[in-house]
Motif scaffolding. Structure first.
Motif, short mmCIF file in Angstrom:
data_model
loop_
_atom_site.label_atom_id
_atom_site.label_comp_id
_atom_site.label_asym_id
_atom_site.label_seq_id
_atom_site.Cartn_x
_atom_site.Cartn_y
_atom_site.Cartn_z
N VAL A 299 23.08 17.02 -47.95
CA VAL A 299 23.49 18.08 -48.86
C VAL A 299 24.28 17.44 -49.99
O VAL A 299 25.29 16.77 -49.75
CB VAL A 299 24.34 19.16 -48.16
N ALA A 300 23.80 17.65 -51.20
CA ALA A 300 24.42 17.03 -52.38
C ALA A 300 24.54 15.53 -52.19
O ALA A 300 25.51 14.91 -52.60
CB ALA A 300 25.77 17.66 -52.66
N GLY A 301 23.53 14.92 -51.54
CA GLY A 301 23.49 13.47 -51.38
C GLY A 301 24.27 12.95 -50.20
O GLY A 301 24.25 11.74 -49.95
N LYS A 302 24.94 13.81 -49.44
CA LYS A 302 25.72 13.36 -48.30
C LYS A 302 25.08 13.85 -47.01
O LYS A 302 24.64 14.99 -46.91
CB LYS A 302 27.15 13.89 -48.38
N ALA A 303 25.01 12.93 -46.03
CA ALA A 303 24.39 13.26 -44.76
C ALA A 303 25.20 14.34 -44.05
O ALA A 303 26.44 14.29 -44.01
CB ALA A 303 24.29 12.02 -43.88
N VAL A 304 24.50 15.33 -43.50
CA VAL A 304 25.15 16.39 -42.73
C VAL A 304 24.39 16.56 -41.42
O VAL A 304 23.17 16.39 -41.37
CB VAL A 304 25.16 17.72 -43.50
N GLY A 305 25.11 16.88 -40.38
CA GLY A 305 24.45 17.06 -39.09
C GLY A 305 24.00 15.75 -38.49
O GLY A 305 24.22 14.65 -39.03
N LYS A 306 23.36 15.84 -37.35
CA LYS A 306 22.89 14.66 -36.64
C LYS A 306 21.46 14.30 -37.06
O LYS A 306 20.69 15.16 -37.45
CB LYS A 306 22.92 14.91 -35.13
N ALA A 307 21.17 12.99 -36.95
CA ALA A 307 19.81 12.53 -37.21
C ALA A 307 18.90 13.03 -36.09
O ALA A 307 19.31 13.14 -34.93
CB ALA A 307 19.77 11.02 -37.31
N VAL A 308 17.65 13.32 -36.44
CA VAL A 308 16.68 13.85 -35.48
C VAL A 308 15.56 12.84 -35.30
O VAL A 308 15.05 12.28 -36.28
CB VAL A 308 16.12 15.20 -35.97
N ASP A 309 15.18 12.58 -34.04
CA ASP A 309 14.11 11.62 -33.76
C ASP A 309 12.78 12.16 -34.26
O ASP A 309 12.48 13.35 -34.15
CB ASP A 309 14.02 11.36 -32.25
N VAL A 310 11.97 11.20 -34.79
CA VAL A 310 10.64 11.52 -35.28
C VAL A 310 9.63 10.66 -34.53
O VAL A 310 9.77 9.44 -34.47
CB VAL A 310 10.52 11.28 -36.79
N THR A 311 8.61 11.28 -33.96
CA THR A 311 7.53 10.56 -33.30
C THR A 311 6.22 11.23 -33.66
O THR A 311 6.15 12.45 -33.79
CB THR A 311 7.70 10.55 -31.77
N GLY A 312 5.21 10.41 -33.87
CA GLY A 312 3.92 10.96 -34.21
C GLY A 312 2.96 9.87 -34.63
O GLY A 312 3.34 8.70 -34.78
N THR A 313 1.71 10.23 -34.79
CA THR A 313 0.67 9.29 -35.22
C THR A 313 0.00 9.88 -36.46
O THR A 313 -0.62 10.93 -36.39
CB THR A 313 -0.36 9.06 -34.12
N GLY A 314 0.21 9.24 -37.58
CA GLY A 314 -0.38 9.71 -38.82
C GLY A 314 0.47 10.74 -39.54
O GLY A 314 0.65 10.67 -40.74
N ASP A 315 1.02 11.70 -38.80
CA ASP A 315 1.93 12.68 -39.40
C ASP A 315 2.83 13.26 -38.30
O ASP A 315 2.47 13.23 -37.11
CB ASP A 315 1.17 13.80 -40.11
N ALA A 316 3.98 13.78 -38.72
CA ALA A 316 4.94 14.35 -37.78
C ALA A 316 5.80 15.37 -38.52
O ALA A 316 6.08 15.21 -39.71
CB ALA A 316 5.83 13.27 -37.17
N THR A 317 6.18 16.43 -37.80
CA THR A 317 7.04 17.47 -38.37
C THR A 317 8.23 17.68 -37.46
O THR A 317 8.08 17.83 -36.24
CB THR A 317 6.27 18.79 -38.52
#
Length: 571
Positions: A142-160
């Motif tokens: 938000v406004a260039g500053k990290a907010v909240g926790k990072a969320v893991d991303v896993t997928g092949t080709g695309d991920a949401t």
């Protein structure tokens, strides 16, 4: 070597040669560490890592929704995976065998608006070449500053992935710029999404009634300058008022054009609420208090939604015309002019106007202001009007011929619209020109036959309080006694019939002198009886033992004897 890279090596040599030629001709395209994104103004923007070598359309950034990839915070720019700068061969590798580096594109979707206090999610979609292993984390900013926790991303080709917007953002009204980054393995697939706005709308619309100076206004409303002061609203939004009466919205034709107001940068707004006060003038009876319900409505331009406040009642005092009536209570002689001091003022929503004497005279002549005596309106021609001062008129009329207590009241009556205002009821007294008189025995019976030495009570009723009364026996005048009329107009005295009264006709003459100085006389015919066995004229034994009469009991019997007892009440 993974399957993706094997598939790339199987592509026709001619295609690979074409790509290498383009790379050699444009050394600038080898630079993969340019962090400047190109953000599309569309609802969602994406960023794609710029490839150093590519042969598929999916690896080319589109100007409408993608931006060049930037390194994740704290990480250096990704290096080419086996592709040497222009003019140089990769050390230890055969260019024809060099694997193409995978890239990713990040797209952030954010709701246009949210209500303060509600849970809100942003959605980050990461897309890469088919078969690319997308493993990493996503971070909301938000406004260039990290907010909240990072969320893991896993997928092949695309991920949401879903990125919850923290309460520190959704709990406060305003507009926020949200972005997101994807940090993957290898570094070449890092990407950042373009900025998206999120507008947090207020959940409630608190407000209060204030005057033009911002001070709180209480009901009933005493001034037409009334405002709805609202707080905690979205700057730039518009707020207007809606007016209801008896559960129905008042038509705009009746209201006129209600003004709206824009919310200031501090979230406050003052909405004029003037017209509802003027509505009372259109009522059938403008003297009645009118109650209106007012609601404020905020309109949000960002998404076209509205927010309604709780209603507040506005009680607008009706038009009042206080009439001060001061009556001289008298007593008056019948037909004498009764003087009343009349003062009429008009009061409404904080303003007061006092009618001049000529205005009062005009209202009486027009039949709008009426003088009621004993509940009956006098004709205008029977009322005289003079000036007492600049604000008071002297209204005079002839006193009724009937003695006793009378009422007077000034009443203002208007039609179209209906209006009525009345003064307090005043009282005045008309002095009697006649009264009742009698002699009563010890049982309260009226006596017309008297005996020597007989003890009786002389009574006069229907007098003005304070009237002096004398009781004289004729024909040879002999004063039997005197008394003063009490507050009930009754004068009574114990008397003894003289021992030398002669037989025959006599008269009791009762003379009453009232507080006006008027003298009134009543006569009671009597017959004196002398016993035949008393040649010397001495009193017979039967007439000598009459007990003293009790005045209180005698007064009750006067009514039974038919005497009129008139109560007087002074104003």
């Amino acid at each position: 070597m993974n399957a993706s890279r094997t598939r790339h090596l199987r592509r026709p040599v001619a295609a690979l040669a074409t790509v290498l030629a383009l790379v050699a001709a444009a050394p600038a395209a080898h630079a993969a560490d340019d962090p400047t994104p190109s953000v599309s103004p569309s609802v969602s923007a994406s960023a794609t890592a710029a490839p150093t070598a590519t042969a598929t359309p999916s690896a080319t950034a589109t100007p409408s929704a993608t931006a060049a990839a930037t390194p994740a915070p704290g990480r250096p720019a990704a290096k080419s995976a086996g592709i040497a700068p222009a003019g140089e061969a990769p050390a230890g590798d055969d260019p024809s065998q060099q694997a193409l580096r995978p890239t990713s594109t990040s797209t952030l979707a954010v709701p246009v608006s949210a209500v303060a206090g509600d849970h809100v999610d942003a959605t980050l979609t990461v897309t890469s070449d088919p078969g690319t292993d997308l493993t990493g984390t996503a971070q909301l900013l938000v406004a260039g500053k990290a907010v909240g926790k990072a969320v893991d991303v896993t997928g092949t080709g695309d991920a949401t992935v879903t990125l919850p917007v923290p309460a520190s953002v959704t709990g406060t009204v305003g507009t926020y710029e949200l972005t997101a980054t994807f940090t993957g393995t290898p570094e070449s697939i890092d990407s950042a999404a373009g900025a998206q706005p999120l507008t947090v709308l207020p959940a409630t619309l608190p407000w209060s009634l204030v005057d033009e100076n911002g001070k709180a206004v209480t009901n009933p409303v005493s001034s037409p300058e009334v405002y709805g002061h609202a707080t905690g609203q979205l700057p730039g939004s518009t707020v207007h008022a809606e007016v209801f009466q008896d559960g129905k919205r008042v038509n705009d034709d009746e209201l006129g054009e209600l003004e709206s107001a824009d919310v200031a940068a501090d979230g406050t707004v003052d909405v004029p609420i003037v017209t509802p006060v003027l509505l009372t003038m259109g009522e059938d009876d403008i003297s009645k208090d009118q109650t209106f319900s007012v609601v404020l409505v905020a309109e949000f331009k960002v998404d076209g939604t509205t927010l309604r406040s709780a209603s507040k009642d506005l009680t607008v005092g009706g038009l009042k015309a206080p009439i001060d009536l001061a009556v001289d209570p008298g007593p008056y002689r019948a037909g004498e002019g009764v003087e009343n001091l009349v003062r009429v003022s008009i009061s409404w929503i904080g303003f007061t106007l006092v009618a001049e004497p000529q205005d009062i005279a005009d209202m009486i002549d027009a039949g709008e202001l009426k003088i009621y005596v004993d509940g009956k309106a006098l004709k205008a021609k029977d009322v005289d009007i003079e000036t007492a001062d600049d604000e008071t008129a002297v209204v005079t009329f002839a006193a009724p011929t009937t003695a006793g207590d009378h009422t007077v009241q000034a009443v203002l009556e208007e039609t179209e619209p209906d209006f009525r205002s009345a003064s307090e009821v005043g009282h005045f007294v008309v002095a009697p020109s006649t009264f009742e008189a009698a002699l009563l025995d010890e049982d309260g019976n009226e006596v017309t036959e008297i005996h020597r030495g007989q003890k009786l009570e002389a009574v006069a009723a229907g007098l003005l309080p304070g009237t002096k009364v004398s009781f004289v026996l004729h024909s040879s005048p002999t004063t039997l006694g005197t008394a003063t009329a009490d507050e009930d107009g009754i004068a009574a005295v114990a008397v003894t019939i003289p021992s030398d009264v002669t037989a025959g006709d006599h008269t009791l003459v009762v003379t009453a002198t009232d507080v006006l100085g008027d003298e009134h006389v009543e006569k009671v015919a009597l017959v004196a009886v002398v016993p035949v066995d008393d040649p010397a004229g001495e009193l017979a034994e039967t007439g000598s033992n009459v007990a003293p009469l009790v005045i209180g009991g005698a007064l009750l019997l006067i009514v039974g004897a038919g005497l009129v007892l008139v109560r007087r009440r002074r104003a």
